[in-house]
Design an enzyme around this catalytic site. Structure first.
Site, PDB file in Angstrom:
ATOM      1  N   LYS A   1       0.819  -1.212   0.000  1.00 15.93           N
ATOM      2  CA  LYS A   1       0.000   0.000   0.000  1.00 15.93           C
ATOM      3  C   LYS A   1       0.857   1.269   0.000  1.00 15.93           C
ATOM      4  CE  LYS A   1      -4.028  -2.191   1.465  1.00 15.93           C
ATOM      5  NZ  LYS A   1      -4.499  -2.864   0.301  1.00 15.93           N
ATOM      6  N   CYS A   2       1.982   1.214  -0.642  1.00 16.80           N
ATOM      7  CA  CYS A   2       2.944   2.319  -0.684  1.00 16.80           C
ATOM      8  C   CYS A   2       2.880   2.987  -2.055  1.00 16.80           C
ATOM      9  CB  CYS A   2       4.338   1.743  -0.436  1.00 16.80           C
ATOM     10  SG  CYS A   2       5.704   2.916  -0.545  1.00 16.80           S
ATOM     11  N   GLY A   3       3.183   4.251  -2.100  1.00  8.73           N
ATOM     12  CA  GLY A   3       3.228   4.966  -3.370  1.00  8.73           C
ATOM     13  C   GLY A   3       4.293   4.430  -4.318  1.00  8.73           C
TER      14      GLY A   3
ATOM     15  N   THR B   1       4.914   1.111  -4.594  1.00  9.57           N
ATOM     16  CA  THR B   1       4.620  -0.304  -4.804  1.00  9.57           C
ATOM     17  C   THR B   1       4.607  -0.679  -6.278  1.00  9.57           C
ATOM     18  OG1 THR B   1       3.375  -0.459  -2.745  1.00  9.57           O
ATOM     19  CG2 THR B   1       2.907  -2.129  -4.422  1.00  9.57           C
TER      20      THR B   1
END
Length: 171
Positions: free
Chosen positions: A44-46, A48
């Site tokens: 859920k990371c920018g 990813t």
């Protein structure tokens, strides 16, 4: 006083054991003779999409040339890896066609950091010291289990392809 003789000093990634996404112990000595890219991942990371997409591309290109990616989910950065280890593996394999191993969730910083990550951080400190700043920090490890390089989150996996080729002896 130094470390007691009963505490072995580890000088290779091959001396560690970790757990796979289902909790089964994996001896990293099984990767002797392979160049490794060890990455702390988050779904859920920018960062990813670009990282998983490029990690899969690198893996597909070099998997038959003694190269392996080891993905370690980590939820220490803004809780961006909230699911179980098996959820992470399913996500990576389904959405990004990851065929490389996804291991059990670990902590990469702090007193409860996984021993493997303590070793990686100590082997290649960054400008931030030994602490890992964010998701998708990458460590390139040679065929003998020694850490060659450390790359931060902003370093896209494809941008280190030349370093991987050198480690594989292709350049």
């Amino acid at each position: 006083m130094g470390l007691s003789a009963s505490v072995p000093i580890k000088n290779s990634i091959h001396q560690f054991k970790v757990n796979d996404a289902r909790g089964k112990e994996v001896d990293l000595s099984t990767y002797k003779g392979k160049v490794l890219l060890v990455v702390n991942v988050a779904s859920k990371c920018g960062f990813t999409d670009v990282n998983y997409t490029q990690l899969t591309e690198l893996y597909n290109k070099y998997k038959d040339k003694d190269f392996e990616i080891l993905a370690f989910p980590c939820n220490q950065f803004l809780s961006q890896e909230p699911g179980s280890s098996e959820d992470v593996k399913e996500f990576a394999c389904t959405k990004y066609k990851a065929e490389y191993p996804v291991f059990q969730k670990v902590k990469v910083n702090g007193p409860n950091a996984a021993p493997l990550y303590q070793f990686l951080r100590a082997s290649k400190p960054s400008i931030y010291g030994t602490r890992i700043k964010w998701n998708f920090t990458k460590f390139l490890v040679d065929k003998d289990g020694k850490v060659l390089a450390r790359y931060g989150t902003m370093t896209k996996p494809l941008s280190i392809e030349n370093d991987i080729q050198k480690a594989l002896g292709e350049v």
